[in-house]
Design a protein around this motif. Structure first.
Motif: not given
Length: 856
Positions: A653-660, A704-715, A752-761
């Motif tokens: 839920y936190a990732i979907i809503h971008g809640l770091k 929303q995509l990038l905020m979700a990525a930022e929340a995932a980065k926190s996780a 944008i691609v960099k942020v998402l690739l990093e969040n998929y490890d």
């Protein structure tokens, strides 16, 4: 003066420049702006040929003229570009006059030497603004100002801010232009053109309606669309622009889709086909026509000749457009969502809970800097059906400006709802208006002269729908007649600043009936009178019941009466069941709920309270007591409907809503009893995948995509810290090299691609922008990289991408290459030998996942 013709006559812009300069010898990766100095004769010919083809407005060769790109030559390049354009204009003007003096009857002699103008042209900086990227808003404003400070001292007629793919950067560029003109004491028309995809959205999710709302608030002279698509693919965007804009609309399509032929970029729509398509488009009413990538002087000449030969009325004048929009309603917007006010629409619900008045817990959150608590107040109201969120963070013991900017920025990162900036401090209001991404509500002004003198200049500069309270130096009148007089005074004063009636929403002030039994009647009479005058009205509903038991009974009944008298909007608590019931029933009975669908959806989810329960308390899920949060809906839907996630998983839920902060906290809690890999695979990745799918389906957008990525980065950060502390190490899915190709300084897509690739490890080696082929190859060899990602925004740099791929095939045959960028297509990708074309960032991530899974 160009303004003498804008909105009066059909005007023709020029067409593309990159492919023409390539035909003149511009090399792949070579910066076209440098030709202003090194090959001025070529640039003069480019400008001259467009004037000779019938263009009324020709652009300077300055699309990428930023200090970041030309740290030493910027001033010389800009001045030379303007000089070249003026030389071309002088030449064609003298030829027109000579042809007329000789009585010649050719195309050139039909041109008007007084309607030849030079537009200073500037594009995107190539960077994303915070919170999506790393460029601060004020730094972006300063970057544009450095360019405008030179250009606006030259002999130009207007400024064209074009090919803009982010509303926030668009606002920064417009403010930079306006403030630079103010500083220099000049005044040029500002024309703004954005890039929209086939779904009528910019890269950051703006629609034609949200963009027009913001830009008209900023007082631009024309709005439009250019680049990215051919004319037929643009039709839906153009129609929507023309329907909502009250300023002239500019249309500059590409000549179809690009392809590479013998190392040169060409386009697949010939001039005659282009003109045929444009003749369909002109029926919508755009008043400024031209071309973008791939178009040439031939396209402009044939377009003008076709229009001149038509025996039909002139394209709609701006007066016709504005007359057809009589009765147009007011509006506010975020970057991605617009909310309308007026008779055609349901009353707008403005959530009141982000306000310290009477809220002890909220005050503590402000004092403690508890931003997550405040953000959740907004999200709960969005779930319950609020359409706009009021934001008031004023406490004497805190820095209101700092808190307002922080809360506003965080809210705009996690919700699409427009905001109402609610403050009595003019300095706070200006900073918030300046930084707001969209067109906000502004709360408030009143009939006091000093207040109007303070607030109206801010609304004139930044735009907004301003709330106007019916009080003045004599206080709040106890009768409707005097309140109506104050409203008329406010309208008259606002008009002096060019603020239209549609951008004023009158608040007749609901007073407590417990102290004056006639107070409610006075307010209702004022609401009706303002409505009958064609005005908009708003009320803070709950004040009416102050001091009474079971206040919600009185408040909800008053709310219904006010709506029946024409109320346009209400500041209320959408979590209160009686208020929601009053609203749903009113909309149904007033014919604003087609087929009763909204009421049925809501009522079907009502759970009747058991004896002893207090009606209207907040439910556990942040919904309305007795009502499931899903039981809501309206014609102006809340953006969260596209985010609903079928799970109670706090991390997803936190990732979907971008809640770091929430994502980090949920991860720490899971780590107490759950293996890291399980958290990643069963909680974190499903959340990211959900957002990715919604992004591809165009129900969620880049912010929303990038905020979700930022929340995932926190996780991921919490997981990595845990692994380091316990001696465990996470496993990378693989290494990827990414780069923007030589000659191209735009790195939005790559980042944008960099942020998402990093969040998929994935481990990402980012080589930056303007990267030569040899550097890419060297990096690929060094670590035996299996996947290389290349980005290009400009048509003139696609050849560099092809050169890079050729060198990779020769030196690193094992590597797969994926490509992307604004100018790329599947056909283009196939032609230059790429293995994969990523239509967006998530598409590239999915390819990387599949590719590395298939490796031995």
């Amino acid at each position: 003066m160009l303004r003498d013709f804008l909105g009066r006559d059909t005007l023709f812009f020029d067409g593309g420049s990159g492919t023409i300069l390539q035909s003149m010898g511009l090399k792949p990766g070579e910066l076209p702006e440098k030709w202003n100095l090194t090959k001025p004769e070529n640039v003069i010919k480019l400008n001259y040929d467009y004037f000779a083809a019938g263009s009324n407005i020709v652009n300077t060769n300055t699309f990428g003229a930023f200090i970041t790109k030309f740290p030493l030559e910027l001033e010389r390049i800009i001045k030379a570009a303007v000089d070249n354009a003026n030389a071309a204009r002088d030449k064609i003007r003298s030829e027109i006059l000579e042809a007329k003096s000789k009585g010649e009857k050719d195309f050139k002699s039909s041109l008007d030497e007084n309607k030849l103008f030079i537009a200073f042209d500037i594009g995107s900086s190539g960077k994303l603004l915070k919170p999506m990227g790393d460029l601060d808003f004020e730094d972006c404003v300063s970057l544009y100002k450095k360019t405008f400070a030179v250009a606006f001292k030259c002999n130009i007629d207007c400024v064209l801010i074009e090919t803009m793919n982010d509303g926030y950067e668009t606002k920064a560029a417009v403010l930079a232009a306006k403030e630079t003109m103010e500083n220099l004491g000049v005044d040029y028309p500002v024309i703004v053109s954005n890039v929209y995809d086939k779904e009528c959205r910019t890269l950051s999710g703006s629609t034609p309606e949200t963009m027009v709302a913001m830009l008209e608030g900023l007082r631009v002279d024309a709005v439009g669309v250019n680049c990215s698509l051919g004319p037929l693919e643009m039709k839906a965007t153009i129609r929507r622009l023309c329907e909502c804009a009250s300023v002239p609309v500019l249309v500059k399509p590409n000549a179809g889709l690009p392809k590479v032929v013998e190392g040169k970029t060409v386009f697949d729509v010939p001039a005659d086909t282009f003109v045929d398509a444009m003749m369909e488009i002109v029926e919508y009413g755009p008043m400024i026509l031209g071309g973008c990538c791939g178009t040439t002087p031939e396209y402009i000449r044939k377009l003008r000749e076709r229009l001149d030969s038509q025996n039909k009325p002139q394209i709609h004048s701006i007066e016709q457009i504005q007359n057809s929009q009589q009765g147009i309603t007011g509006c506010v917007s975020s970057n991605t969502q617009i909310v309308y006010f007026g008779d055609k629409y349901r009353p707008v619900l403005i959530g009141e809970r982000i306000n310290p008045t009477g809220k002890k817990k909220f005050k503590e959150a402000l004092r403690n800097g508890d931003i997550p608590y405040i953000i959740h107040q907004g999200m709960e109201q969005e779930q319950a059906g609020a359409m706009v969120l009021d934001v008031n963070v004023g406490l004497p013991e805190i820095d209101e400006k700092e808190m307002m900017l922080k809360v506003m920025t965080e809210l705009q990162g996690v919700t699409d709802l427009p905001l109402q900036i609610d403050t009595t401090d003019a300095e706070v209001m200006e900073e918030a208006l300046r930084r707001y991404n969209g067109k906000p509500m502004v709360n408030s002004v009143n009939g006091k002269k000093e207040i109007m003198d303070m607030i109206f200049p801010l609304v004139k500069k930044y735009g907004g729908l301003v709330v106007a309270l019916t009080l003045d130096e004599d206080g709040i009148p106890d009768n409707s007649a005097k309140r109506i007089e104050i409203a008329k005074k406010i309208y008259a004063e606002a008009e002096k600043y060019g603020i239209q009636k549609k951008d004023i929403i009158i608040d007749p002030l609901a007073m407590a009936v417990s102290s004056d039994s006639k107070a409610g009647l006075a307010t209702l009479e004022t609401v009706k009178a303002i409505h009958d005058m064609g005005g908009l009205t708003s009320l803070g509903i709950s004040n009416v019941s102050f001091g009474l038991p079971n206040r919600e009974f009185v408040t909800s009944s008053f709310f219904t009466m006010a709506m029946n008298n024409g109320l346009s909007a209400a500041i209320m608590n959408p979590l209160q069941v009686e208020m929601t019931k009053a609203y749903k029933c009113y909309c149904l009975l007033a014919g604003k709920d087609d087929n009763c669908t909204d009421y049925i959806d809501w009522a079907s989810n009502v759970v009747m309270p058991v004896a002893g329960n207090t009606a209207g308390s907040t439910g556990a899920a942040g919904g309305v007591a007795g009502v499931s949060p899903a039981g809501r809906g309206s014609e102006q839907q809340s953006a969260s409907e596209g985010k609903a996630f079928p799970t109670s998983d706090p991390l997803a839920y936190a990732i979907i809503h971008g809640l770091k902060e929430d994502a980090a906290a949920a991860t720490r809690e899971l780590l107490k009893n759950t293996e890291s890999l399980v958290i990643i695979n069963e909680h974190l990745i499903p959340g990211l995948d959900y957002v990715g799918k919604r992004f591809e389906q165009k129900t969620m957008y880049l912010p929303q995509l990038l905020m979700a990525a930022e929340a995932a980065k926190s996780a991921f950060g919490e997981i990595r810290n845990f692994m380091e502390q316990t001696g465990k190490k996470g496993e990378s899915k693989g290494k990827v090299v990414i780069a923007t190709v030589k000659g191209d300084i735009h790195d939005i897509g790559k980042n944008i691609v960099k942020v998402l690739l990093e969040n998929y490890d994935f481990d990402v080696i980012d080589l930056g922008k303007d990267v030569p082929p040899e550097v890419v190859v060297e990096a690929c060899k060094k670590d035996h990289i299996e996947l290389v990602g290349l980005s290009a925004l400009m048509t003139t740099t696609v050849a560099s991408m092809e050169d890079t791929i050729k060198l990779l095939r020769k030196e690193c045959p094992w590597a797969k290459v994926c490509v992307g960028g604004a100018v790329m297509t599947q056909e283009y990708s196939d032609q230059i030998g790429a293995d994969f074309y990523g239509k967006d960032a998530m598409d590239t991530v999915r390819y990387a996942l599949e590719m590395f899974r298939s490796l031995p």
